[in-house]
Design an enzyme around this catalytic site. Structure first.
Site, PDB file in Angstrom:
ATOM      1  N   ARG A   1       0.834  -1.210   0.000  1.00  0.00           N
ATOM      2  CA  ARG A   1       0.000   0.000   0.000  1.00  0.00           C
ATOM      3  C   ARG A   1       0.859   1.246   0.000  1.00  0.00           C
ATOM      4  O   ARG A   1       0.612   2.198  -0.724  1.00  0.00           O
ATOM      5  CB  ARG A   1      -0.823   0.020   1.302  1.00  0.00           C
TER       6      ARG A   1
ATOM      7  N   PHE B   1      12.072  -8.941  -8.795  1.00  0.00           N
ATOM      8  CA  PHE B   1      11.793 -10.045  -7.867  1.00  0.00           C
ATOM      9  C   PHE B   1      10.290  -9.996  -7.524  1.00  0.00           C
ATOM     10  O   PHE B   1       9.908  -9.964  -6.350  1.00  0.00           O
ATOM     11  CB  PHE B   1      12.648  -9.956  -6.594  1.00  0.00           C
TER      12      PHE B   1
ATOM     13  N   ASP C   1      10.894 -11.734 -12.673  1.00  0.00           N
ATOM     14  CA  ASP C   1      11.199 -12.752 -11.659  1.00  0.00           C
ATOM     15  C   ASP C   1      11.743 -13.958 -12.421  1.00  0.00           C
ATOM     16  O   ASP C   1      11.310 -14.238 -13.533  1.00  0.00           O
ATOM     17  CB  ASP C   1       9.938 -13.139 -10.890  1.00  0.00           C
TER      18      ASP C   1
ATOM     19  N   ASN D   1      16.434 -13.554 -15.055  1.00  0.00           N
ATOM     20  CA  ASN D   1      17.277 -13.313 -13.892  1.00  0.00           C
ATOM     21  C   ASN D   1      17.465 -11.797 -13.752  1.00  0.00           C
ATOM     22  O   ASN D   1      17.892 -11.135 -14.692  1.00  0.00           O
ATOM     23  CB  ASN D   1      18.623 -14.013 -14.120  1.00  0.00           C
TER      24      ASN D   1
ATOM     25  N   ASP E   1      12.966  -6.202  -4.328  1.00  0.00           N
ATOM     26  CA  ASP E   1      12.579  -7.013  -3.155  1.00  0.00           C
ATOM     27  C   ASP E   1      13.147  -8.420  -3.316  1.00  0.00           C
ATOM     28  O   ASP E   1      12.411  -9.385  -3.508  1.00  0.00           O
ATOM     29  CB  ASP E   1      11.042  -7.049  -3.043  1.00  0.00           C
TER      30      ASP E   1
ATOM     31  N   CYS F   1      15.520  -8.639   3.379  1.00  0.00           N
ATOM     32  CA  CYS F   1      14.835  -9.507   4.339  1.00  0.00           C
ATOM     33  C   CYS F   1      15.808 -10.415   5.083  1.00  0.00           C
ATOM     34  O   CYS F   1      15.419 -11.429   5.643  1.00  0.00           O
ATOM     35  CB  CYS F   1      13.740 -10.316   3.652  1.00  0.00           C
TER      36      CYS F   1
HETATM   37  N1  SAH Z   1       8.285  -9.086  -4.121  1.00  0.00           N
HETATM   38  C1  SAH Z   1       7.693 -10.373  -3.886  1.00  0.00           C
HETATM   39  C2  SAH Z   1       8.553 -11.309  -3.091  1.00  0.00           C
HETATM   40  C3  SAH Z   1       9.861 -11.591  -3.666  1.00  0.00           C
HETATM   41  S1  SAH Z   1      10.567 -13.014  -3.023  1.00  0.00           S
HETATM   42  C4  SAH Z   1       6.388 -10.228  -3.155  1.00  0.00           C
HETATM   43  O1  SAH Z   1       6.071  -9.142  -2.721  1.00  0.00           O
HETATM   44  O2  SAH Z   1       5.690 -11.218  -3.020  1.00  0.00           O
HETATM   45  C5  SAH Z   1      11.907 -13.245  -4.047  1.00  0.00           C
HETATM   46  C6  SAH Z   1      11.559 -13.604  -5.466  1.00  0.00           C
HETATM   47  O3  SAH Z   1      12.774 -13.478  -6.182  1.00  0.00           O
HETATM   48  C7  SAH Z   1      11.071 -15.010  -5.719  1.00  0.00           C
HETATM   49  O4  SAH Z   1       9.872 -14.945  -6.426  1.00  0.00           O
HETATM   50  C8  SAH Z   1      12.170 -15.661  -6.583  1.00  0.00           C
HETATM   51  O5  SAH Z   1      11.642 -16.469  -7.633  1.00  0.00           O
HETATM   52  C9  SAH Z   1      12.847 -14.474  -7.171  1.00  0.00           C
HETATM   53  N2  SAH Z   1      14.280 -14.569  -7.484  1.00  0.00           N
HETATM   54  C10 SAH Z   1      15.275 -15.040  -6.701  1.00  0.00           C
HETATM   55  N3  SAH Z   1      16.474 -14.829  -7.294  1.00  0.00           N
HETATM   56  C11 SAH Z   1      16.224 -14.206  -8.462  1.00  0.00           C
HETATM   57  C12 SAH Z   1      17.035 -13.711  -9.517  1.00  0.00           C
HETATM   58  N4  SAH Z   1      18.363 -13.802  -9.465  1.00  0.00           N
HETATM   59  N5  SAH Z   1      16.427 -13.123 -10.574  1.00  0.00           N
HETATM   60  C13 SAH Z   1      15.080 -13.024 -10.627  1.00  0.00           C
HETATM   61  N6  SAH Z   1      14.261 -13.460  -9.656  1.00  0.00           N
HETATM   62  C14 SAH Z   1      14.816 -14.050  -8.584  1.00  0.00           C
END
Ligand code: SAH
Length: 400
Positions: free
Chosen positions: A211, A226, A248, A276, A303, A343
């Site tokens: 939000r 991500f 992602d 990636n 994130d 995190c």
């Molecule tokens: N922002 C999301 C949570 C992210 S959790 C939310 O609010 O729900 C981390 C995410 O990063 C996961 O979905 C995982 O698939 C992805 N991830 C991890 N390493 C990555 C990379 N090197 N490149 C792209 N995605 C990645």
């Protein structure tokens, strides 16, 4: 009540327990007055026999005792009902409109080893200590009494279980469940795979931050890195963003995010790509000699997952954090906003901000900090238990 086996602590080890920290490491234990079975309730006393509390014992774990209470308790259904209702009251106070949230967050709710997530009428349970795992049946009965859920699922694949001598377990424990669970976060629809998704299906700890970040998104070209199920991007679109691009590496997550965009009538302003993030940002910031990069984003969300599982991997993690910040800062327009999260418990807010600033220095950009973020109130922070604090974030505007 029969007398419980007593765990006597070494001199100097009682204060942590008195302060409310539930973990008693093997090294803090002087001796046991009588043998205790793994998983059994024990009482804890200091070396002068002063009573400190009761908790679950496990000789196989580095954490020998997980204290449950400063009093003598019976870990029966009534006990769990009372503790879980108390935890629920905290959520009802601080997240009054939420219908999906974490009901019990282990140490944060004085139930070390137990996590319960509520996805509307479905509950997902994780028991990561032997003592809790052995009491799954009474915990389930307590949950049935409080919530009467459609289904209760267990997602017991956490790596920490093996330190307790527990095998993986995953499946429906009560009721019936087929397919994905439709939920609402801040009024937006998401479909959650509680059996096969990340964590217990979704990252509930960002509910409030979705939000708050969305408030900065009006009219913006948004890049959600991500993105998982699209939490940040979709909230931004609903708040009036011009377009959101979600990236992602998980193709399943990208597909699910696309379905969520459609379910909320936001698909026409949303695109998503399974890539990636490191590679993608690198390609976007690559320039020919004498070519000037043209920033085109108004809001970039970073994130990432926790890049650290322990203290030793912090330096590597910081290099990763710095790299994505450096590239993201190069891609932001002047006046644009970077909303960034970390995190990892092992990287505190100060260290995290230093990393962002070091990237800003390399990119020769000046930042104005306009917001700080933390984990949602359904993941309570108990400062006496430092391990309960892990998520931090900032929003920075690019001054120039
Ligand atoms: N922002 C999301 C949570 C992210 S959790 C939310 O609010 O729900 C981390 C995410 O990063 C996961 O979905 C995982 O698939 C992805 N991830 C991890 N390493 C990555 C990379 N090197 N490149 C792209 N995605 C990645």
């Amino acid at each position: 009540m029969q007398t419980l086996p007593t765990v006597l602590l070494r001199p100097g080890e009682a204060d942590r327990v008195l302060a409310g920290h539930p973990w008693i490491y093997h090294g803090s234990v002087l001796r046991l007055t009588q043998p205790a079975a793994d998983g059994e309730l024990v009482q804890v006393k200091d070396h002068r026999q002063r009573f400190l509390g009761t908790g679950f014992y496990n000789s196989k774990s580095k954490i020998n005792v997980r204290v449950l209470s400063p009093e003598r308790i019976e870990p029966n259904q009534a006990f769990f009902e009372e503790r879980i209702r108390a935890a629920l009251a905290v959520r009802q106070k601080h997240l009054p409109d939420a219908t999906s949230f974490r009901v019990v967050n282990a140490e944060s709710d004085f139930l070390s080893g137990l996590i319960v997530d509520k996805y509307e009428d479905v509950l997902v349970v994780q028991t990561s200590s032997l003592g809790m795992d052995q009491r799954k049946a009474v915990i389930l009965a307590a949950l049935q009494a409080i919530f009467a859920p459609r289904a209760i699922v267990e997602r017991n694949e956490a790596a920490s279980r093996k330190f307790e001598g527990l095998a993986d377990a995953n499946g429906v424990l009560a009721g019936t469940l087929e397919g994905l669970v439709p939920i609402k976060l801040n009024g937006l629809r998401f479909e959650v795979d509680v059996i096969g998704g990340h964590k217990t299906g979704l990252y509930l700890d960002q509910q409030v931050n979705y939000r708050r970040v969305a408030e900065m998104a009006k009219g913006a070209q948004v890049l959600d890195c991500f993105s998982f199920l699209g939490g940040f991007g979709l909230h931004a679109l609903r708040a009036g963003a011009a377009h959101a691009h979600l990236i992602d590496q998980s193709a399943d997550a990208v597909a699910a995010a696309g379905r969520n965009a459609a379910a909320n009538d936001l698909a026409d302003r949303c695109s998503a790509e399974a890539v990636n993030v490191f590679d993608w940002l690198k390609a976007q910031t690559a320039t020919q000699p004498h070519e000037k990069l043209l920033p085109r984003w108004d809001l970039i969300v970073l994130d990432p997952p926790s890049f650290t599982r322990n203290r030793a991997s912090v330096p590597d993690a910081l290099r990763g954090y710095k790299e994505i910040h450096l590239r993201a800062l190069k891609l932001l327009k002047n006046g644009g906003t970077l909303a960034t999260f970390c995190c990892s418990h092992h990287v505190d807010a100060g260290l995290f901000q230093d990393t962002v600033l070091s990237a800003a220095f390399d990119a020769r950009r000046i930042l104005r900090r306009v917001a700080t973020f933390s984990q949602g109130p359904d993941h309570p922070i108990i400062p006496m238990i430092p391990e309960t604090e892990y998520l931090k974030g900032f929003a920075f505007e690019v001054v120039r």
